[in-house]
Motif scaffolding. Structure first.
Motif, short mmCIF file in Angstrom:
data_model
loop_
_atom_site.label_atom_id
_atom_site.label_comp_id
_atom_site.label_asym_id
_atom_site.label_seq_id
_atom_site.Cartn_x
_atom_site.Cartn_y
_atom_site.Cartn_z
N THR A 2 8.43 -0.79 7.61
CA THR A 2 8.77 -0.17 6.33
C THR A 2 8.93 -1.24 5.25
O THR A 2 9.38 -2.36 5.51
N SER A 27 1.59 3.99 -4.27
CA SER A 27 0.29 3.36 -4.07
C SER A 27 -0.71 3.85 -5.10
O SER A 27 -0.94 5.06 -5.20
N GLU A 32 0.62 7.98 -2.96
CA GLU A 32 1.77 8.29 -2.12
C GLU A 32 2.83 7.20 -2.26
O GLU A 32 2.52 6.04 -2.52
N VAL A 34 5.04 4.39 -1.14
CA VAL A 34 4.93 3.41 -0.05
C VAL A 34 6.25 2.67 0.17
O VAL A 34 6.42 2.01 1.20
N THR A 93 -0.85 -3.67 -2.01
CA THR A 93 -0.27 -2.37 -1.68
C THR A 93 0.49 -1.78 -2.86
O THR A 93 0.35 -0.59 -3.16
N GLU A 94 1.27 -2.60 -3.54
CA GLU A 94 2.15 -2.05 -4.58
C GLU A 94 1.44 -1.80 -5.90
O GLU A 94 1.79 -0.86 -6.62
#
Length: 484
Positions: A2, A27, A32, A34, A93-94
């Motif tokens: 996580t 994301s 969604e 994250v 990812t961010e």
């Protein structure tokens, strides 16, 4: 694993936030959530500034020798280097940066900055003696400016954090970092590194939050200097506040940079270069060369070739190594870029590739189609306003003097390039274009040299000895001999 977090990094330790407010990191690819992390409040900023103030006014860090601080930052460098792959993945990812770019620049470039600043700090004139004009010698000292508020943007978060944090630390300052709410996760990795590196208690705090939290930090009476990277609009606001308080400030702001293609340029090599410097980080870069200036004789053929190259670029999942263009950071940014594409069409620019609408095969994510306009007039909004997305404008010019005039016809002055097989001619153009950085057949930020902008692109410089000096105050000590 996580990515959620439940604490803030205040004064070098993990602390419970003052409120239950949460930032949801979404994301840009999947739309969604994250990760969820604490949203900093004014009370958290107050605690961070208080810790920084105590560490500066009473603690050992500003009173260490430069060599002792260099040793700690050298520890930081080694620990940072060990986590480059993780840092690149977190940033992709961010905020959606293509992993190819994140692995090339988002993570390694900050580490390269650390190493460059270490080399500069070892040779920096922290204290020097010069002859006095009136007789006695003068000692000139570079002393730390104090408590620094470092405010990076979301597009290159670690790159812009390290450009402020490391020179501030080497100078003996204490620092409160306020990451953007879209990209707080990379700074959690940085906080872990700082905790291992031996940075003393209180010296660094990291509190993510939105605009109101950022303004509270800027206005805080315990802050001596603000270092900001972001939009020109936000920079104006920060500059005005700091001006009212006579607070030191450095601002690295927007750009609308021009790439000038001379008639003797190697077309294939130039187009390869423009794909990178125009569309790096999916066009979400302040130095992006989004105005492509080409002679009228070359315009049609060059614009067509550029459009074909851009149309062939792979758009998709930022964690796919094959992706060259990722999503925009947020829905609002997607809408902004699509709005400018529509403006370009309304203004009469010729759309060669891209245009409004989602790229083929992508049914979710904040993607836009990489777009090339031709026959653009430099007075059009798409040529004057920073779009911050994958949109290039090809602008015709009459001769080299006209090209330089068009390049300088901008409210900004951050970056630029010229493309030619005649280096002397390229350097002549470089001398005439009013920007803080410029490249001849290339564009890069060399961390040994100052980076910053003219006009509305900012105030002050980062990198090089000049960037380190931004975190110091100068003191003159007049030395009389004992017999006097």
């Amino acid at each position: 694993m996580t990515l959620d977090r439940d604490a803030l990094f205040i004064g070098g330790a993990w602390a419970k936030p003052a409120t239950d407010a949460v930032l949801e990191v979404v994301s840009p690819h999947s739309e969604e959530v994250v990760a969820r992390v604490p949203e900093g409040s004014a009370a958290d900023i107050d605690a961070a500034v208080a810790a920084a103030r105590r560490a500066f006014d009473e603690g050992p860090w500003p009173r260490m020798s430069p060599a002792e601080r260099i040793d700690v930052v050298q520890n930081l460098s080694g620990l940072y280097a060990a986590r480059l792959e993780e840092m690149a993945t977190v940033i992709s990812t961010e905020m959606g940066s293509p992993i190819s770019f994140a692995s090339l620049a988002q993570a390694p470039a900050p580490w390269m900055q650390i190493e460059a600043f270490l080399a500069i700090a070892r040779e920096f004139p922290w204290e020097s003696i010069r002859p006095g004009a009136l007789g006695p010698e003068v000692m000139v000292r570079h002393e730390p400016v104090g408590v620094v508020a470092a405010i990076p943007p979301w597009n290159v978060p670690q790159f812009t954090v390290i450009s402020k944090l490391v020179p501030a630390l080497l100078a003996g300052c204490t620092v409160v970092v306020k990451p953007a709410p879209e990209s707080p996760l990379d700074c959690y990795v940085l906080a872990e590194i700082l905790g291992e590196a031996g940075v003393p208690e209180g010296v660094v705090s990291i509190v993510a939050g939105g605009r109101e939290v950022g303004e509270h930090l800027v206005r805080h009476p315990g802050v001596d200097k603000v270092a900001f990277t972001g939009s020109t609009a936000a920079g104006r606001r920060i500059g005005a506040i700091c001006g009212e308080q006579l607070k030191r400030v450095s601002l690295e702001l927007g750009g609308k940079s021009a790439a000038i293609v001379l008639d003797d340029a190697d077309v294939a090599a130039t187009i390869e270069g423009l794909k990178f410097i125009g569309l790096m980080n999916s066009g979400q870069a302040c130095v992006a060369q989004t105005r492509v200036l080409v002679s009228r004789a070359m315009h049609d053929d060059f614009a067509t070739a550029l459009a074909e190259a851009v149309a062939a670029m792979k758009v998709g999942d930022p964690l796919d190594p094959a992706s060259e263009i990722g999503p925009m950071v947020a829905r609002r940014q997607q809408e902004r870029v699509e709005g400018y594409i529509g403006i370009g069409q309304q203004e009469g620019a010729k759309l060669l590739t891209g245009g409004p609408g989602r790229p083929d095969g992508l049914d979710r994510g904040w993607y836009v189609r990489p777009t090339v306009f031709a026959a653009v007039d430099n007075r059009m909004r798409i040529a004057q306003e920073e779009i911050f997305g994958p949109v290039l404008s090809v602008i015709p010019y009459d001769d080299v003097d006209d090209a330089v005039r068009i390049a300088n016809d901008s409210a900004y002055g951050l970056a630029g390039t010229v493309w030619t097989t005649d280096q002397d001619a390229g350097v002549d153009v470089a001398r005439r274009v009013r920007t803080g950085t410029f490249g001849v057949n290339t564009y890069t930020m060399d961390f040994a040299a100052p980076f910053g902008g003219y006009k509305e692109s900012g105030v002050g410089r980062e990198f090089g000895p000049e960037g380190l000096a931004q975190y110091t105050e100068l003191k003159s000590v007049y030395l009389a001999s004992p017999e006097m």
